[in-house]
Structure formats: structure tokens, C-alpha cells
Design a protein around this motif. Structure first.
Motif, PDB file in Angstrom:
ATOM      1  N   GLY A  14     -35.254  14.238  -0.701  1.00  0.00           N
ATOM      2  CA  GLY A  14     -36.654  14.133  -1.089  1.00  0.00           C
ATOM      3  C   GLY A  14     -36.787  13.695  -2.535  1.00  0.00           C
ATOM      4  N   THR A  15     -37.913  14.021  -3.137  1.00  0.00           N
ATOM      5  CA  THR A  15     -38.192  13.577  -4.511  1.00  0.00           C
ATOM      6  C   THR A  15     -37.091  13.982  -5.479  1.00  0.00           C
ATOM      7  N   GLY A  16     -36.801  15.280  -5.543  1.00  0.00           N
ATOM      8  CA  GLY A  16     -35.829  15.771  -6.521  1.00  0.00           C
ATOM      9  C   GLY A  16     -34.430  15.264  -6.269  1.00  0.00           C
ATOM     10  N   GLY A  17     -33.977  15.338  -5.008  1.00  0.00           N
ATOM     11  CA  GLY A  17     -32.614  14.914  -4.685  1.00  0.00           C
ATOM     12  C   GLY A  17     -32.375  13.451  -4.967  1.00  0.00           C
ATOM     13  N   VAL A 100     -22.755  21.200  -6.767  1.00  0.00           N
ATOM     14  CA  VAL A 100     -23.682  21.088  -5.642  1.00  0.00           C
ATOM     15  C   VAL A 100     -25.103  21.286  -6.164  1.00  0.00           C
ATOM     16  N   VAL A 101     -26.020  20.507  -5.620  1.00  0.00           N
ATOM     17  CA  VAL A 101     -27.427  20.628  -5.994  1.00  0.00           C
ATOM     18  C   VAL A 101     -28.237  20.826  -4.716  1.00  0.00           C
ATOM     19  N   ILE A 287     -33.211  22.503  -7.289  1.00  0.00           N
ATOM     20  CA  ILE A 287     -34.374  21.843  -7.880  1.00  0.00           C
ATOM     21  C   ILE A 287     -35.480  21.703  -6.836  1.00  0.00           C
ATOM     22  N   GLY A 288     -36.708  21.588  -7.336  1.00  0.00           N
ATOM     23  CA  GLY A 288     -37.846  21.350  -6.465  1.00  0.00           C
ATOM     24  C   GLY A 288     -38.284  22.576  -5.697  1.00  0.00           C
ATOM     25  N   GLN A 305     -37.276  18.573 -13.198  1.00  0.00           N
ATOM     26  CA  GLN A 305     -36.048  19.350 -13.039  1.00  0.00           C
ATOM     27  C   GLN A 305     -34.856  18.440 -12.750  1.00  0.00           C
ATOM     28  N   ALA A 306     -35.074  17.376 -11.975  1.00  0.00           N
ATOM     29  CA  ALA A 306     -33.990  16.425 -11.697  1.00  0.00           C
ATOM     30  C   ALA A 306     -33.479  15.807 -12.989  1.00  0.00           C
TER      31      ALA A 306
END
Length: 397
Positions: A14-17, A100-101, A287-288, A305-306
Motif C-alpha cells: 500500500g501507500t507506506g510499503g 522487516v517492515v 508503518i501506516g 513514516q516511510a
């Protein structure tokens, strides 16, 4: 002399990843994104499907918004083992990582409110998927009279302004169709005021009154009877409706974590609010919307956050400020922004046409902004600096 690239596994495209993946230099990192479905969605546009009937596409293939060197695996994730540093896919394959995120977003849990699943089937919502957003549009178009209830269920939810955005756009819809005197609109919230942050509420509450929108505060939704069309609160109130659009409770995605205590009771991942490091781990981040942090579940939050995590992974001493910058559509081509950070409560930011145009512009640049951070980051950094809450606080009281 070649250096060994550090392996970064990002769960969620998504947005953050996606933003994080595209910010990591290809010569330093081997980046892999895992997502169980192939699309990146622009979820805020569900609002305009639901209340404007917009047919603008809200999804693109994840692969199309990633740099060519970012790996993409379409798969669900069964487990994240933070102790042994691997991610287990649905097929049992394990991916080992250096970092890992977790960027899995949030998911809707209808089971927390008896009757909510049935009411959603009947009238839709604009916090889950396109199908339910189109149901809202059908609901509005089928109403000629009666009570439309828009209810904020207790718990976490995406985008703080969205419940009231829908309320304002519903009012505009019926007024423009000459039905406003026949359709009663009621907004119900578990908060003590229509908008939880008082400075913003000072703008929003008078607007609700001006447009004849009723509101009920301290209304904690307990259950709904779809046949009788009554919503019951924990406080004992009964809200009768002809149609009800409920903002459902959101929870973390159902993935097994080792250790389990990194999750809170709603399955959100606990982390340090300044660095996004998962509680107890230096090599894991969240994140997110997936995080349990005390910040808004919005795309802007994931965006910022990203950026912080990308800089930390590259060895910088970066920290979150808790900045929010949520566009807020109040109908009739007018808008404002919810702007705050860890040190400053929400600013009483003016309602005008320019702010609404900014919201539309953000939407238009969304996928470009993900794919080309080298072009867009300087623009957004200048914008965020110009609208810092500490600077605005003295202008808008």
C-alpha cells in the motif's frame, strides 16, 4: 569491490510499503514487497464513489508503482518470526531478512457490532471496498424521505475526518436534489463532540448546525437491529433510521507474530512512536495503519513514516514528529486540513475553496508521488515545512 546488500522485506504494497521500497537505494538494499493481492488502492476515493458516484479508477497494479529493482511477491503471509528473522508465506516458504517492515494496513471487523454485517449488506459503507461504496451511492439515490443515520462505531478507523466528510457530502447530495427538507440526516459519534479535536470542532460544529444536520455525542454503538432499523447505544439510546451508513471498527490483519506480545488487543503492532521500531526489536519496523501508535490512520501518516524509516535504514538519525495533514472535505467545493503533531494540537485551519483544491491535487498526484519520490519529496517537504503546526498555531486560533 562490491558490498553485500541488506535484505529488506516489506509486508504490504500500500501507500507506506511502496513509498518505502522506492526510497531505498538499489546499490545498498535488496528490497522485496509481499502482498496477497496485486493492487495498490487509493482508499480515500471511496468517499467520492459513495457520495458522488465517481467512476475514477482507485487502483493500480502494485508492480506498476514500484521501481524496477524492487521485487514483488504476490502471496499472503502466515507468520512473522521476529526472533528468528523470517517471514513465512502462505505456501510455507520462508524469506529471511536483515530488516522487516510491517505495512499491512488495517482491516474491518464487522463481528464487533451485532447486526453490522447485515446493515452493511443493505446500505454499504465507504471504509472497506468499492462494492460497499457503490452500495452507499445506491442507498442515497433510492432515498426520497426518512432518516439517514451516519454512525461512527467505537474503535480505530481510517482517516479521522472521513465520518464527517460523508455526512457533509450526504447533506449536499440531498440539497442539490431538492430533497433536503424530506431527508433527516443524523451523525452519531462516541466522542464528546462531533469532531474529537476541539480546535477543529469549533469550525465543524457550527457548520453542522448551519446545514441542519443533527448530531448525537457520547453515542457508543452497541448493536443494530436491521429488521426494525434501530441502532442501540451502550448508553441506552435508540436511533431509528431508514438507512444507516456505519463506519466500522478496524483491527490489525490476521497474521501470526513471534513473539505474540508485539500486538495489542486489536492486533495492531506496538512500536516506538519516534522511530517506528517494533517493540523490543532493532531490525523490525511498522508503518501506516498497521501500527498501534497514537497517530491518525491516514496515507499522509504512512507517507511520513516511510520517509523516516528509509532514512533510519540508511544510517541517519531520523525521527517522527507525529505530523498529521488530513484533507477535510465539507461539501460544496469547500475544505480544510487537520494539521497537528506530537507537540501541537490540531490547528483551527480555515475552511475555503483553495484547501479543497489541494485535496483534489493530492489525489491526482498519488501514484506519481509513490513512484517518483526523487521528484515529489522536495515539493512535499517544502509544503510540510510551510504548514508546520508551530508556525500556524499563532495565525489560526
Amino acid at each position: 569491490m562490491s558490498t553485500v546488500k541488506r535484505r529488506v522485506v516489506i509486508i504490504g504494497g500500500g501507500t507506506g510499503g511502496a513509498m518505502l521500497a522506492n526510497r531505498l537505494p538499489k546499490d545498498e538494499f535488496e528490497v522485496t514487497i509481499i502482498d496477497k493481492q496485486p493492487y495498490n488502492h487509493f482508499w480515500p476515493w471511496l468517499l467520492y464513489i459513495a457520495f458522488r458516484g465517481s467512476r475514477r479508477p482507485i487502483k493500480r497494479e502494485i508492480r506498476s508503482v514500484l521501481k524496477p529493482w524492487v521485487n514483488f511477491i504476490q502471496s499472503g503471509v502466515k507468520a512473522v518470526n521476529l526472533q528468528d528473522r523470517y517471514v513465512e508465506l502462505d505456501n510455507g516458504k520462508r524469506l529471511e531478512y536483515d530488516y522487516v517492515v510491517i505495512a499491512t494496513g488495517a482491516t474491518v471487523d464487522y463481528s464487533r457490532i451485532p447486526g453490522l454485517d447485515k446493515v452493511t449488506e443493505m446500505f454499504g459503507n465507504y471504509h472497506s471496498n468499492e462494492e460497499n461504496a457503490w452500495r452507499v451511492w445506491q442507498t442515497l439515490n433510492s432515498m426520497r424521505e426518512g432518516t439517514l443515520a451516519i454512525i461512527l462505531a467505537p474503535g480505530a478507523y481510517r482517516c479521522p475526518p472521513s465520518p464527517l466528510e460523508g455526512t457533509f457530502l450526504a447533506e449536499e447530495f440531498f440539497r442539490k436534489r431538492g430533497l433536503r427538507d424530506k431527508v433527516r440526516i443524523v451523525f452519531a459519534t462516541f466522542y464528546p463532540r462531533p469532531y474529537p479535536a476541539e480546535p477543529m470542532n469549533e469550525l465543524i460544529e457550527p457548520l453542522l448546525k448551519e446545514r441542519g444536520i443533527e448530531y448525537i455525542t457520547f453515542y457508543t454503538l452497541d448493536r443494530i437491529d436491521p429488521e426494525k432499523r434501530v441502532a442501540y447505544s451502550m448508553e441506552g439510546e435508540e436511533l431509528k433510521f431508514d438507512a444507516a451508513i456505519v463506519i466500522p471498527p478496524h483491527v490489525g490483519v490476521d497474521i501470526k507474530y513471534v513473539p505474540e506480545d508485539v500486538l495489542d488487543s486489536d492486533r495492531f503492532v506496538q512500536a516506538d512512536k519516534f522511530t517506528n521500531r517494533v517493540k523490543g526489536f532493532d531490525d523490525a519496523f511498522v508503518i501506516g495503519d498497521a501500527s498501534a501508535l497514537p497517530v491518525a490512520k491516514t496515507g499522509v501518516t504512512a507517507h511520513l513514516q516511510a520517509g523516516v524509516v528509509a532514512r533510519i535504514l540508511q544510517g541517519e538519525d531520523a525521527r517522527n514528529t507525529g505530523r498529521t495533514n488530513c484533507p477535510f472535505d465539507v461539501g460544496y467545493g469547500l475544505g480544510t486540513f487537520v494539521i497537528s503533531d506530537f507537540n501541537n494540537p490540531a490547528i483551527k485551519y480555515p475552511i475555503n475553496r483553495v484547501n479543497h483544491l489541494f485535496k483534489v491535487a493530492f489525489a491526482a498526484t498519488y501514484w506519481d508521488m509513490i513512484l517518483y519520490p526523487e521528484l515529489w519529496d522536495p515539493i512535499f517537504e517544502a509544503y510540510f515545512e510551510a504548514t508546520e503546526p508551530a508556525k500556524l498555531r499563532h495565525l489560526y486560533r
